[in-house]
Design a protein around this motif. Structure first.
Motif, PDB file in Angstrom:
ATOM      1  N   VAL A  64       6.557   6.880  -4.892  1.00 14.88           N
ATOM      2  CA  VAL A  64       5.175   7.216  -5.221  1.00 14.88           C
ATOM      3  C   VAL A  64       4.392   7.337  -3.919  1.00 14.88           C
ATOM      4  CG1 VAL A  64       5.218   6.078  -7.478  1.00 14.88           C
ATOM      5  CG2 VAL A  64       4.502   4.786  -5.445  1.00 14.88           C
ATOM      6  N   GLY A  65       3.188   7.870  -4.001  1.00 13.64           N
ATOM      7  CA  GLY A  65       2.351   7.992  -2.824  1.00 13.64           C
ATOM      8  C   GLY A  65       1.588   6.718  -2.534  1.00 13.64           C
ATOM      9  N   ASN A  66       1.104   6.633  -1.308  1.00 16.22           N
ATOM     10  CA  ASN A  66       0.250   5.509  -0.909  1.00 16.22           C
ATOM     11  C   ASN A  66      -1.188   5.837  -1.316  1.00 16.22           C
ATOM     12  OD1 ASN A  66      -0.725   3.190   0.267  1.00 16.22           O
ATOM     13  ND2 ASN A  66      -0.721   4.025   2.350  1.00 16.22           N
ATOM     14  N   ASP A  67      -1.392   5.938  -2.617  1.00 13.06           N
ATOM     15  CA  ASP A  67      -2.679   6.348  -3.160  1.00 13.06           C
ATOM     16  C   ASP A  67      -2.943   5.600  -4.462  1.00 13.06           C
ATOM     17  OD1 ASP A  67      -0.949   7.660  -4.959  1.00 13.06           O
ATOM     18  OD2 ASP A  67      -1.155   9.585  -3.946  1.00 13.06           O
ATOM     19  N   ALA A  68      -4.102   5.830  -5.039  1.00 13.40           N
ATOM     20  CA  ALA A  68      -4.478   5.109  -6.260  1.00 13.40           C
ATOM     21  C   ALA A  68      -3.517   5.414  -7.400  1.00 13.40           C
ATOM     22  CB  ALA A  68      -5.912   5.477  -6.652  1.00 13.40           C
ATOM     23  N   ASP A  69      -3.049   6.657  -7.482  1.00 10.89           N
ATOM     24  CA  ASP A  69      -2.095   7.005  -8.537  1.00 10.89           C
ATOM     25  C   ASP A  69      -0.775   6.271  -8.355  1.00 10.89           C
ATOM     26  OD1 ASP A  69      -3.762   8.672  -9.971  1.00 10.89           O
ATOM     27  OD2 ASP A  69      -3.118  10.497  -8.934  1.00 10.89           O
ATOM     28  N   GLY A  70      -0.360   6.076  -7.089  1.00 11.51           N
ATOM     29  CA  GLY A  70       0.862   5.334  -6.834  1.00 11.51           C
ATOM     30  C   GLY A  70       0.758   3.890  -7.303  1.00 11.51           C
ATOM     31  N   VAL A  71      -0.366   3.255  -7.022  1.00 11.54           N
ATOM     32  CA  VAL A  71      -0.600   1.886  -7.494  1.00 11.54           C
ATOM     33  C   VAL A  71      -0.567   1.844  -9.015  1.00 11.54           C
ATOM     34  CG1 VAL A  71      -2.277   0.008  -7.579  1.00 11.54           C
ATOM     35  CG2 VAL A  71      -1.928   1.264  -5.451  1.00 11.54           C
ATOM     36  N   TRP A  72      -1.206   2.824  -9.624  1.00 10.30           N
ATOM     37  CA  TRP A  72      -1.255   2.898 -11.092  1.00 10.30           C
ATOM     38  C   TRP A  72       0.140   3.043 -11.681  1.00 10.30           C
ATOM     39  CZ3 TRP A  72      -3.074   7.836 -14.059  1.00 10.30           C
ATOM     40  CH2 TRP A  72      -3.121   7.558 -15.435  1.00 10.30           C
ATOM     41  N   MET A  73       0.969   3.946 -11.092  1.00 13.84           N
ATOM     42  CA  MET A  73       2.307   4.171 -11.631  1.00 13.84           C
ATOM     43  C   MET A  73       3.176   2.923 -11.503  1.00 13.84           C
ATOM     44  SD  MET A  73       2.194   7.141 -12.949  1.00 13.84           S
ATOM     45  CE  MET A  73       0.511   6.625 -13.302  1.00 13.84           C
ATOM     46  N   LEU A  74       3.077   2.228 -10.369  1.00  8.44           N
ATOM     47  CA  LEU A  74       3.848   1.001 -10.195  1.00  8.44           C
ATOM     48  C   LEU A  74       3.417  -0.057 -11.202  1.00  8.44           C
ATOM     49  CD1 LEU A  74       4.048   0.765  -6.307  1.00  8.44           C
ATOM     50  CD2 LEU A  74       5.956   1.137  -7.879  1.00  8.44           C
ATOM     51  N   ASP A  75       2.118  -0.211 -11.390  1.00 11.47           N
ATOM     52  CA  ASP A  75       1.621  -1.186 -12.363  1.00 11.47           C
ATOM     53  C   ASP A  75       2.097  -0.838 -13.774  1.00 11.47           C
ATOM     54  OD1 ASP A  75       0.325  -2.627 -10.413  1.00 11.47           O
ATOM     55  OD2 ASP A  75      -1.657  -1.773 -10.815  1.00 11.47           O
ATOM     56  N   SER A  76       2.093   0.450 -14.097  1.00 12.50           N
ATOM     57  CA  SER A  76       2.518   0.887 -15.424  1.00 12.50           C
ATOM     58  C   SER A  76       3.994   0.584 -15.661  1.00 12.50           C
ATOM     59  CB  SER A  76       2.249   2.389 -15.575  1.00 12.50           C
ATOM     60  OG  SER A  76       2.732   2.864 -16.805  1.00 12.50           O
ATOM     61  N   LEU A  77       4.835   0.874 -14.673  1.00 13.73           N
ATOM     62  CA  LEU A  77       6.263   0.588 -14.803  1.00 13.73           C
ATOM     63  C   LEU A  77       6.511  -0.906 -14.966  1.00 13.73           C
ATOM     64  CD1 LEU A  77       7.587   3.047 -12.073  1.00 13.73           C
ATOM     65  CD2 LEU A  77       8.280   3.088 -14.474  1.00 13.73           C
ATOM     66  N   ARG A  78       5.838  -1.704 -14.144  1.00 13.00           N
ATOM     67  CA  ARG A  78       6.033  -3.154 -14.216  1.00 13.00           C
ATOM     68  C   ARG A  78       5.565  -3.708 -15.556  1.00 13.00           C
ATOM     69  NH1 ARG A  78       3.371  -3.426  -8.319  1.00 13.00           N
ATOM     70  NH2 ARG A  78       5.251  -3.059  -7.060  1.00 13.00           N
ATOM     71  N   SER A  79       4.475  -3.183 -16.068  1.00 11.92           N
ATOM     72  CA  SER A  79       3.960  -3.680 -17.352  1.00 11.92           C
ATOM     73  C   SER A  79       4.919  -3.366 -18.499  1.00 11.92           C
ATOM     74  CB  SER A  79       2.584  -3.080 -17.646  1.00 11.92           C
ATOM     75  OG  SER A  79       2.673  -1.695 -17.916  1.00 11.92           O
ATOM     76  N   ALA A  80       5.784  -2.354 -18.307  1.00 10.95           N
ATOM     77  CA  ALA A  80       6.797  -2.021 -19.311  1.00 10.95           C
ATOM     78  C   ALA A  80       8.088  -2.809 -19.099  1.00 10.95           C
ATOM     79  CB  ALA A  80       7.093  -0.519 -19.274  1.00 10.95           C
ATOM     80  N   GLY A  81       8.102  -3.688 -18.096  1.00 11.11           N
ATOM     81  CA  GLY A  81       9.271  -4.521 -17.851  1.00 11.11           C
ATOM     82  C   GLY A  81      10.298  -3.914 -16.917  1.00 11.11           C
ATOM     83  N   VAL A  82       9.937  -2.825 -16.217  1.00  9.71           N
ATOM     84  CA  VAL A  82      10.875  -2.154 -15.313  1.00  9.71           C
ATOM     85  C   VAL A  82      10.828  -2.810 -13.932  1.00  9.71           C
ATOM     86  CG1 VAL A  82      11.436   0.037 -14.178  1.00  9.71           C
ATOM     87  CG2 VAL A  82      10.630   0.029 -16.560  1.00  9.71           C
ATOM     88  N   ASP A  83      11.996  -3.041 -13.346  1.00 13.28           N
ATOM     89  CA  ASP A  83      12.106  -3.562 -11.985  1.00 13.28           C
ATOM     90  C   ASP A  83      11.797  -2.423 -11.015  1.00 13.28           C
ATOM     91  OD1 ASP A  83      12.941  -4.406  -9.460  1.00 13.28           O
ATOM     92  OD2 ASP A  83      14.807  -5.314 -10.182  1.00 13.28           O
ATOM     93  N   THR A  84      10.733  -2.554 -10.220  1.00 11.99           N
ATOM     94  CA  THR A  84      10.300  -1.477  -9.329  1.00 11.99           C
ATOM     95  C   THR A  84      10.597  -1.758  -7.853  1.00 11.99           C
ATOM     96  OG1 THR A  84       8.068  -2.404  -9.091  1.00 11.99           O
ATOM     97  CG2 THR A  84       8.437  -0.848 -10.910  1.00 11.99           C
ATOM     98  N   THR A  85      11.451  -2.734  -7.562  1.00 12.68           N
ATOM     99  CA  THR A  85      11.720  -3.052  -6.157  1.00 12.68           C
ATOM    100  C   THR A  85      12.387  -1.884  -5.428  1.00 12.68           C
ATOM    101  OG1 THR A  85      13.801  -4.115  -6.813  1.00 12.68           O
ATOM    102  CG2 THR A  85      11.871  -5.532  -6.550  1.00 12.68           C
ATOM    103  N   GLY A  86      12.980  -0.937  -6.168  1.00  9.35           N
ATOM    104  CA  GLY A  86      13.616   0.223  -5.560  1.00  9.35           C
ATOM    105  C   GLY A  86      12.717   1.440  -5.473  1.00  9.35           C
ATOM    106  N   VAL A  87      11.427   1.282  -5.749  1.00 10.91           N
ATOM    107  CA  VAL A  87      10.489   2.408  -5.668  1.00 10.91           C
ATOM    108  C   VAL A  87       9.817   2.388  -4.294  1.00 10.91           C
ATOM    109  CG1 VAL A  87       8.437   3.500  -6.636  1.00 10.91           C
ATOM    110  CG2 VAL A  87      10.100   2.402  -8.159  1.00 10.91           C
ATOM    111  N   ARG A  88       9.962   3.473  -3.517  1.00  8.90           N
ATOM    112  CA  ARG A  88       9.356   3.583  -2.194  1.00  8.90           C
ATOM    113  C   ARG A  88       7.903   4.022  -2.312  1.00  8.90           C
ATOM    114  NH1 ARG A  88      11.624   7.804   1.147  1.00  8.90           N
ATOM    115  NH2 ARG A  88      10.753   6.653   2.913  1.00  8.90           N
ATOM    116  N   VAL A  89       7.086   3.554  -1.381  1.00  9.77           N
ATOM    117  CA  VAL A  89       5.707   4.025  -1.246  1.00  9.77           C
ATOM    118  C   VAL A  89       5.656   4.884   0.012  1.00  9.77           C
ATOM    119  CG1 VAL A  89       3.296   3.379  -0.965  1.00  9.77           C
ATOM    120  CG2 VAL A  89       4.798   1.994  -2.418  1.00  9.77           C
ATOM    121  N   THR A  90       5.261   6.153  -0.124  1.00 14.10           N
ATOM    122  CA  THR A  90       5.331   7.114   0.971  1.00 14.10           C
ATOM    123  C   THR A  90       3.945   7.682   1.281  1.00 14.10           C
ATOM    124  OG1 THR A  90       5.606   9.179  -0.276  1.00 14.10           O
ATOM    125  CG2 THR A  90       7.551   7.765  -0.032  1.00 14.10           C
ATOM    126  N   SER A  91       3.882   8.469   2.349  1.00 18.50           N
ATOM    127  CA  SER A  91       2.622   9.099   2.733  1.00 18.50           C
ATOM    128  C   SER A  91       2.319  10.345   1.910  1.00 18.50           C
ATOM    129  CB  SER A  91       2.656   9.472   4.226  1.00 18.50           C
ATOM    130  OG  SER A  91       3.728  10.359   4.493  1.00 18.50           O
TER     131      SER A  91
END
Length: 277
Positions: A64-91
């Motif tokens: 995901v990007g280093n932006d508000a949408d990236g934060v939102w997507m990570l929060d959404s995945l985690r709230s669904a119980g998905v392990d997001t430790t393998g998701v990179r945050v990029t420019s």
């Protein structure tokens, strides 16, 4: 069915920007009266969320990007119980899908890849028991590398359609496509196992080029078909890996897909997969 498998989803993470309208515009036409929604999406994230909500343990590999949408997507995945430790945050900006949906749930989609072009397999560890689920919204070269590395079961949702190299066709345990994609990729006739969805006519499984199972669709009022295929992919893969027969797995996949069609978002809430058996 047996215990549900551990799923590793390698794929896209997008924000879905959806315009609901009475009908889809024709080329060059502008129509009014639309309603705009922004929701979590991306074929990879949709499949990861569906698999988690159906009861599997899921790791997501993406970017995901280093932006508000990236934060939102990570929060959404985690709230669904998905392990997001393998998701990179990029420019790069978080991926975006621009979607138009008509009153019958039919859609037109343009995907802007964004950070999804930065997905890598760096540091990814895969066990023999891991079930890998991926799609072609990430780079094909990455999928080829993934398939060569994964020691266990591999399912590929071959969408969007594109020519597939022989090493991919030979190694993948399960391809999942719709009927249009199947027609566009004749090389899938040589695959071990292919699930083909036929919209309102259900779905079939093709083993070594011959149809071995087919089930009808579940009838439901269509609100949005965008997430239906992703829900089907997750449910079918889980069911087959949990020991369901081909026909049972197709029935579960179609039931979950029908539940997704009846929901306006691309990541609907689901009951555990045993509820569909």
């Amino acid at each position: 069915m047996n215990d549900l498998p551990d799923i590793v989803v390698v794929g896209s993470i997008n924000v879905d920007v959806t315009a609901l309208a009475d009908r889809l515009p024709t080329p060059g036409e502008t129509i009014g009266g639309g309603t705009l929604y922004r929701d979590p999406g991306g074929k990879g994230a949709n499949q990861a969320v569906a698999a988690s909500r159906l009861g599997a343990h899921v790791r997501m590999i993406g970017a995901v990007g280093n932006d508000a949408d990236g934060v939102w997507m990570l929060d959404s995945l985690r709230s669904a119980g998905v392990d997001t430790t393998g998701v990179r945050v990029t420019s790069a900006p978080t991926g975006t899908a621009l979607i138009a949906v008509d009153r019958d749930g039919e859609n037109q989609i343009v995907v802007c890849q964004g950070a999804n072009a930065s997905v890598t397999l760096d540091g990814l560890q895969l066990a023999q028991d891991d079930t890998v689920l991926t799609q072609l919204e990430v780079n094909l070269d990455l999928v080829v590398q993934l398939v060569a590395r994964a020691p266990g079961f591999i399912a590929v949702n071959a969408a969007p359609a594109q020519p597939l190299p022989p090493e991919l066709v030979e190694r993948v345990d399960l391809f999942i496509v719709n009927e249009t994609e199947y027609a566009l990729m004749p090389e899938l006739q040589y695959a071990k196992l292919v699930a083909v969805t036929h919209g309102g006519d259900g779905a079939a499984l093709i083993t070594d080029g011959a149809e071995t199972a087919r089930v009808p669709a579940f009838r439901t009022a269509a609100v949005n078909t965008v997430g239906a295929g992703d829900a089907f992919c997750a449910a079918l893969t889980i069911a087959l890996r949990a020991g369901a027969s081909q026909e049972e797995a197709l029935q579960i996949g179609c039931a979950v897909g029908a539940a997704a069609v009846a929901h306006p978002g691309s990541q609907p809430p689901f009951e555990r997969i045993n509820s569909y058996a």
